[in-house]
Design an enzyme around this catalytic site. Structure first.
Site, mmCIF file in Angstrom:
data_model
loop_
_atom_site.group_PDB
_atom_site.id
_atom_site.type_symbol
_atom_site.label_atom_id
_atom_site.label_comp_id
_atom_site.label_asym_id
_atom_site.label_seq_id
_atom_site.Cartn_x
_atom_site.Cartn_y
_atom_site.Cartn_z
ATOM 1 N N LYS A 123 -13.828 26.154 18.368
ATOM 2 C CA LYS A 123 -13.385 26.087 19.757
ATOM 3 C C LYS A 123 -12.145 26.959 19.946
ATOM 4 O O LYS A 123 -11.405 27.185 18.984
ATOM 5 C CB LYS A 123 -12.998 24.638 20.102
ATOM 6 N N ARG A 158 -24.736 15.409 19.395
ATOM 7 C CA ARG A 158 -26.163 15.054 19.463
ATOM 8 C C ARG A 158 -26.756 14.891 18.069
ATOM 9 O O ARG A 158 -27.700 14.129 17.886
ATOM 10 C CB ARG A 158 -26.900 16.130 20.285
ATOM 11 N N LYS A 206 -20.744 7.886 19.837
ATOM 12 C CA LYS A 206 -20.349 9.119 19.138
ATOM 13 C C LYS A 206 -18.904 8.967 18.660
ATOM 14 O O LYS A 206 -17.992 8.810 19.467
ATOM 15 C CB LYS A 206 -20.464 10.325 20.083
ATOM 16 N N GLU A 224 -22.325 19.178 18.129
ATOM 17 C CA GLU A 224 -22.434 18.299 16.952
ATOM 18 C C GLU A 224 -22.701 16.845 17.326
ATOM 19 O O GLU A 224 -23.275 16.100 16.534
ATOM 20 C CB GLU A 224 -21.165 18.414 16.100
ATOM 21 N N ASP A 278 -13.105 17.139 16.780
ATOM 22 C CA ASP A 278 -14.139 18.155 16.970
ATOM 23 C C ASP A 278 -13.499 19.528 17.123
ATOM 24 O O ASP A 278 -13.116 19.928 18.227
ATOM 25 C CB ASP A 278 -14.981 17.811 18.211
ATOM 26 N N ASP A 329 -12.709 12.780 20.746
ATOM 27 C CA ASP A 329 -14.166 12.933 20.745
ATOM 28 C C ASP A 329 -14.872 11.742 20.072
ATOM 29 O O ASP A 329 -16.083 11.753 19.895
ATOM 30 C CB ASP A 329 -14.529 14.257 20.044
ATOM 31 N N ASP A 347 -20.793 23.563 17.328
ATOM 32 C CA ASP A 347 -19.988 22.775 18.273
ATOM 33 C C ASP A 347 -20.855 21.798 19.071
ATOM 34 O O ASP A 347 -20.336 20.936 19.764
ATOM 35 C CB ASP A 347 -19.232 23.720 19.214
HETATM 36 N N1 BES Z 1 -17.065 17.149 22.362
HETATM 37 C C1 BES Z 1 -17.608 18.277 23.023
HETATM 38 C C2 BES Z 1 -17.796 18.051 24.516
HETATM 39 C C3 BES Z 1 -16.529 17.961 25.310
HETATM 40 C C4 BES Z 1 -15.937 19.113 25.797
HETATM 41 C C5 BES Z 1 -15.956 16.748 25.597
HETATM 42 C C6 BES Z 1 -14.782 19.037 26.532
HETATM 43 C C7 BES Z 1 -14.796 16.666 26.345
HETATM 44 C C8 BES Z 1 -14.205 17.813 26.803
HETATM 45 C C9 BES Z 1 -18.958 18.623 22.419
HETATM 46 O O1 BES Z 1 -19.097 18.385 21.081
HETATM 47 C C10 BES Z 1 -19.166 20.084 22.630
HETATM 48 O O2 BES Z 1 -18.452 20.839 22.055
HETATM 49 N N2 BES Z 1 -20.160 20.438 23.431
HETATM 50 C C11 BES Z 1 -20.454 21.782 23.728
HETATM 51 C C12 BES Z 1 -21.933 21.967 23.592
HETATM 52 C C13 BES Z 1 -22.372 23.399 23.649
HETATM 53 C C14 BES Z 1 -21.915 24.143 22.411
HETATM 54 C C15 BES Z 1 -23.873 23.446 23.776
HETATM 55 C C16 BES Z 1 -20.002 22.074 25.152
HETATM 56 O O3 BES Z 1 -20.181 21.222 26.012
HETATM 57 O O4 BES Z 1 -19.424 23.122 25.358
HETATM 58 ZN ZN ZN Z 2 -17.928 16.913 20.305
HETATM 59 MN MN MN Z 3 -18.432 19.981 19.884
#
Ligand code: BES
Ligand code: ZN
Ligand code: MN
Length: 476
Positions: free
Chosen positions: A258, A332, A246, A330, A251, A269, A328
């Protein structure tokens, strides 16, 4: 970086370093009277040879530094000794005398050198005035067959430098590592013997990378997909293993923006991609005998008038449709198309992806373990073992039909979020929907291990490069 050399002869007037698991030194380097002096000093300091204990002895011809290893030190303990030395030695030059007898001398010195090398990484390219610290610049390990050990270390160094390469990539701010800049940097790796192909926005549109493009469409920075091939076994036409990373260079969350606090961390990210690129580089430098392919999806996730809206339905490269309920989630979307591409174009049958995918896995496992998801027990075990062997540990988490059902949508083939619960597992189930029957696949969620909040023995605070050593243990 510290210069590491291996020598037979002993230089005078530099710091001499010993690591030991005993409260006395067994060495022939010192004369009996010198030894007596050192032992008196150790006694006075109440030295017990505990892990990390360190005593400096002055008053002899050369200063002497003695480090405790703890009882029955392993490779990993000697790596920590190396990490300790990097910060403890303030002189420019030092000599290390192996003597412990806990493991072959060669393994001991390679481990100490590894620790020194990894712990001395610094990301200071944006400091206009570099900090001029008093620190170790050159260390020589005193061994009887320096040439032989040097050769082993030169091989190890290809991996260690790649760990630092991955750390540097992850540390780059998003304005200095856009998908375009990232892809140009990858193109340059053709020097190592990797075959590189970069897919442009036009090509991604023509090929119908629908999910990946939906993440990129809000950003002014065009997406790229990089394909890296290493053919170490040219007689064979297929790839033994493939890695997908990824590479979200920033992000913001997109329209599902966010919160501001800590958003800067999201420059990291792209770490899954960084680790895949760095590992491919190390496979090429090591000239591994297998055929390996790496694919990274490089995109920036931004909110704008052209960004994907929550509720939009997009068609993936596989043809399956996805209702995007949270922009968010994204990672996947990027990975799903890259996984499909790797299987449908290159016929890869064994794939591991790495991604900073969910806050849920970070909350569950912290900085200690990466989350491992797989339906393939044999592959999962291989990854667990490889991780143990290099202190990059993983913890297996579940996938099943119930989690998979949580991402069903009423109006599309699936939705991109599963709700409040089991976020790591529903994300993994989402990815699995882009895995073909007969492909052996595992997903590593590295959201917690990609950076450390405080320094560790082998890792300065910040980007860890976690995964490069694990993948190298896997691809021997
Ligand atoms: N890149 C983030 C995950 C992340 C969060 C990595 C904090 C490192 C630190 C990912 O893209 C994300 O935002 N995931 C969301 C998914 C949710 C919206 C289903 C998450 O984990 O909050
Ligand atoms: Zn992300
Ligand atoms: Mn995200």
């Amino acid at each position: 970086m510290i210069t590491v050399t291996f020598k037979k002869e002993i230089e005078k007037n530099i710091v001499h370093v010993f690591a030991t698991d005993k409260s006395e030194l067994k060495t022939s380097v010192l004369t009996p009277s010198q030894k007596k002096y050192v032992h008196q000093a150790l006694k006075q300091a109440d030295f017990k040879a505990k892990e990390g204990e360190i005593v400096s002895v002055l008053g002899l011809e050369s200063p002497i530094l003695i480090v405790g290893t703890g009882q029955k030190p392993s490779r990993s303990d000697f790596e920590k000794v190396g990490g300790k030395l990097a910060s403890a030695i303030k002189d420019q030059k030092a000599a290390y005398h192996p003597l412990n007898g806990c493991m072959p001398v060669e393994e001991e010195v390679i481990a100490v050198a590894t620790g020194l090398f990894l712990s001395s990484f610094k990301f200071d390219k944006y400091l206009s005035k570099k900090k001029d610290e008093k620190k170790l610049k050159e260390i020589s390990f005193i061994v009887s067959e320096p040439k032989k050990v040097q050769k082993v270390f030169d091989e190890t160094k290809k991996i260690l430098e790649s760990v630092c390469f991955a750390r540097a990539l992850s540390s780059e701010p998003a304005n200095h590592l856009t998908p375009k800049i990232f892809s140009e940097l990858i193109e340059k790796l053709d020097e190592t013997g990797l075959e590189i192909e970069i897919l442009s926005l036009k090509e991604l549109k023509a090929k119908k990378f629908g999910m990946l493009l939906s993440v990129a469409q809000g950003s002014l920075n065009e997406p790229k997909v990089a394909v890296m091939k290493w053919k170490g076994n040219p007689k064979k036409k297929t790839f033994d293993i493939g890695f997908v990373g990824k590479g979200v260079t920033f992000d913001s969350g997109g329209i599902s923006l966010k919160p501001g606090a800590g958003m800067g961390d999201m420059k990291q990210d792209m770490t899954g991609a960084g680790v895949v690129v760095a590992s491919m580089r190390s496979f090429a430098l090591r000239k591994v005998k297998s055929n390996v392919i790496g694919i990274v999806g490089l995109v920036e996730n931004m909110p704008s008038g052209s960004a994907t809206r929550p509720g939009d339905i997009v068609t993936s490269l596989s043809g399956k449709t996805v209702e995007i309920l949270n922009t968010d989630a994204e990672g996947r979307l990027v990975l799903g198309d890259c996984l499909w591409y790797m299987q449908s174009v290159y016929g890869v049958k064994k794939i591991i992806d790495l991604a900073t995918l969910t806050g849920a896995v970070m909350a569950a496992l912290g900085e200690e373990y990466a989350g491992l998801f797989s339906y393939d027990d044999a592959l999962a075990q291989e990854i667990l073992d490889a991780g143990k062997s290099v202190d990059e540990e993983v913890w297996r988490l579940p996938m099943n039909k119930a989690y998979n059902k949580m991402i069903d949508s009423d109006i599309a083939d699936m939705k991109n979020i599963g709700g409040r619960l089991a976020g790591g597992s529903t994300a993994a189930c989402f990815l699995h929907r882009f895995i073909k029957e007969g492909t052996s696949w595992a997903h590593l969620d590295i959201a917690g291990v990609d950076k450390y909040e405080t320094a560790r023995p082998l890792t300065p605070k910040g980007a860890t490069g976690w995964g490069v050593r694990l993948l190298n243990a896997l691809v021997k």
